[in-house]
Design an enzyme around this catalytic site. Structure first.
Site, mmCIF file in Angstrom:
data_model
loop_
_atom_site.group_PDB
_atom_site.id
_atom_site.type_symbol
_atom_site.label_atom_id
_atom_site.label_comp_id
_atom_site.label_asym_id
_atom_site.label_seq_id
_atom_site.Cartn_x
_atom_site.Cartn_y
_atom_site.Cartn_z
ATOM 1 N N ASP A 1 1.136 63.757 44.039
ATOM 2 C CA ASP A 1 0.895 64.793 45.032
ATOM 3 C C ASP A 1 -0.286 65.648 44.579
ATOM 4 O O ASP A 1 -0.260 66.230 43.487
ATOM 5 C CB ASP A 1 2.163 65.653 45.166
ATOM 6 N N CYS B 1 -5.989 66.119 51.132
ATOM 7 C CA CYS B 1 -4.835 65.403 50.576
ATOM 8 C C CYS B 1 -4.851 63.913 50.916
ATOM 9 O O CYS B 1 -4.511 63.070 50.074
ATOM 10 C CB CYS B 1 -3.528 66.028 51.035
ATOM 11 N N HIS C 1 0.841 67.320 55.092
ATOM 12 C CA HIS C 1 0.378 66.975 53.749
ATOM 13 C C HIS C 1 0.678 65.506 53.446
ATOM 14 O O HIS C 1 1.735 65.000 53.807
ATOM 15 C CB HIS C 1 1.081 67.891 52.724
#
Length: 227
Positions: free
Chosen positions: A133, A186, A116
């Site tokens: 995030d 991401c 990630h």
């Protein structure tokens, strides 16, 4: 469109770059970095972006920031944070030989968490460190680590103590920033957070923009020019 080239021409170029060819053909080289066709292919829909693509894009953001009217930006490589974690300040002390972090407006630290990508943004003007995030995870510890690095850097390079109380460290909540709705975007979210922040723009894109952003990033990397 830039340089009066038609949208169709751009589409054709992007399709060619994302199409068949030698995996190790170099599609773009600048900033002492090379991006191959195989790297560019990580920009195909639903693929995970790799270090090469992210580092090249971050360098494009830094280049743009040298222009009139843009905030001064320094972006660390994706390899900076793992090095800091494993070796402490002395392992990365020389990474800023040619840059004064405290003369920047913004500093970007890409964070790779196994599978990630997330982003730490140090805003030198506002004395804040924020963690972005796209899956809404907390990064308080990461912000602390980055702040400790900044303290060491300040001591080392300008003999000045940074006081913790003067700085705000904050993990952005999932309702504060756009969130991904799949398991593969991401890296694009991270790059676009950096893009919008470096232009001082509200971060108002969504998951729906991802296919377009991926194509646009492919074009920008090949042309070494942000649209």
């Amino acid at each position: 469109p830039p340089f009066n080239c038609s949208f169709q021409a751009m589409e054709r170029e992007i399709a060619a770059a994302l199409g068949k060819g030698e995996p190790d053909e170099v599609m773009s080289s600048a900033f002492k970095l090379k991006v191959t066709r195989e790297d560019i292919h990580t920009l195909k829909n639903l693929r995970w972006l790799n270090d090469e693509v992210i580092n090249f894009y971050m360098n494009l953001l830094m280049e743009r920031s040298k222009k009139e009217g843009y905030l001064a930006v320094h972006a660390f490589s994706t390899f900076f944070y793992p090095k800091l974690i494993s070796g402490g300040y002395k392992a990365v002390r020389r990474w800023t030989r040619e840059v004064d972090l405290f003369k920047q407006d913004l500093i970007f630290v890409p964070i790779h968490l196994r599978v990630h990508w997330a982003l730490v943004v140090i805003d030198v003007r506002k004395t804040t460190i924020k963690y972005f995030d796209s899956m809404g995870q907390k990064g308080d510890k990461i912000c602390e680590t980055v702040f400790r690095y900044l303290q060491e850097e300040s001591r080392e390079k300008r003999n000045l103590e940074l006081t913790h109380s003067e700085w705000t460290l904050h993990s952005m909540e999932s309702h504060e920033i756009p969130q991904q709705l799949n398991g593969s975007d991401c890296g694009v979210f991270m790059c676009k957070y950096a893009d919008y922040i470096s232009r001082d723009k509200p971060i108002n894109f969504t998951q729906n923009h991802m296919p377009y952003f991926r194509k646009k990033m492919a074009w920008e990397i090949i042309h070494q020019q942000l649209l």
